[in-house]
Design an enzyme around this catalytic site. Sequence first.
Site, short mmCIF file in Angstrom:
data_model
loop_
_atom_site.label_atom_id
_atom_site.label_comp_id
_atom_site.label_asym_id
_atom_site.label_seq_id
_atom_site.Cartn_x
_atom_site.Cartn_y
_atom_site.Cartn_z
N CYS A 239 -4.60 27.57 -17.49
CA CYS A 239 -5.07 27.93 -18.83
C CYS A 239 -3.89 28.42 -19.69
O CYS A 239 -3.06 27.62 -20.11
CB CYS A 239 -6.20 28.95 -18.74
N HIS B 217 -10.28 27.16 -14.62
CA HIS B 217 -10.40 28.37 -13.81
C HIS B 217 -11.30 28.06 -12.61
O HIS B 217 -12.14 27.18 -12.67
CB HIS B 217 -11.02 29.50 -14.62
#
Length: 487
Positions: free
Chosen positions: A329, A427
Amino acid sequence: MTTLMVQGTTSDAGKSTLVTALCRWLLRQGVAVVPFKPQNMALNSAVTADGGEIGRAQAVQAQACRLAPHTDMNPVLLKPNSDTGAQVIVHGRAVTSMNAVAYHDYKVIAMQAVLASHERLRQAYPVVMVEGAGSPAEINLRAGDIANMGFAEAVDCPVILIADINRGGVFAHLVGTLELLSPSEQARVKGFVINRFRGDIALLQPGLDWLEQRTGKPVLGVLPYVTDLHLEAEDAIDVRQAVKGERVLKVIVPVLPRISNHTDFDPLRLHPQVDLQFIGPGQPIPPADLIILPGSKSVRADLSQLRERGWDSAIARHLRYGGKLIGICGGLQMLGHEVHDPLGLEGAAGSSAGLGLLDYSTVLEAEKQLRNVAGTLGLEQAPVSGYEIHAGVTHGPGLEHPAVQLDDGRNDGAISADGQILATYLHGLFEGSQSCAALLRWAGLADAQAIDYEALRERDIERLADLVEQHLDTERLRQLCGVTADA
């Protein structure tokens, strides 16, 4: 329909854990129960099925109830993006970023969202199990409170007060907290739970007797200190390690000021073949097999910190010696050429140079991408699932070799031409047993074992419910929840 609230004398007193335990214990009794936290301040979050965002702890509590996470379970989520400000998320959607003063005024509106969510849950479930935030006795935060007694007073619910004896001063914490509440709030507290006790309970009994006599309120039980419980932390990084064998892969995670979703690394922390180390300020990055750049709530500010700490040079040296590197991310964004924030979403508007290790750049946009996803990892074609929470849109030739092919037809992230660097927006990358094993083999652990992290989490939730049965006054708890023993 009953609402019961767990409040704590301090942060990390055990509120999240007790709510999780009570949820599974009630479910065992055949009671349909739902978790709820009015306001959560955390950088660990989960994505709901409808594309909203809630605190990670509430997602775990939902699992304890065998429910899918829903935005009503955590209607207000605050994600700090500076020392004095936070992104405000209401009903799963980012509203704006505010400083503490502005949010204090906004709490009147936030309370409306909190009460609306609670009412929907109350109508749908016999028991709503509520978790407070921090301490109800923070004098400077009591005006306009929506997270603790302000909420309890608004919905007229009883409260259990939990305190951590392991940090010392448990009786002062409990009595002091009670003394700082108003008479009506004191009356709401129906009992105490003492958490993380080690030793002979008989030696504690005189103190428990004094506490009950002093306050006129019962001690509902004493929970033992449990060393090998590994549910996701709400916000603090859990650095405990499972016992490792002789052959391990050394994995380093540099901890930057605005690290987010560090629960990504819990499966590695528990893996018997992984030596996971979090490296903080003032610490050099030691030799390792794998370095992982985690998510960040303020990518440009964290990039600056990374350079100030000399970690950019350490990462370059790591790659020269053949080490592997993953960016997740915000970590993905750091690995590119530039990060642009034209709207000032994460601080002052502007651009910052990335590490330049992958051929792409990122622009932060107002609309956040929130979705649960599944696909195939480019490594070994292993199945992978996870979730996206990001405001950045990334473009560039480096994305032509994706890290993940998603089931919805999109590609995610990148793998460098030399195979040393992997970047992804996903994630939860290590939670799947096959994807985790594939990544560990890529990083150099040829005989990587596949660990069922979901089964480990479920085992721990069951253990928590066992602790309720063994150590708490279940008859009083049933009364507080409005259920009978044969429910």
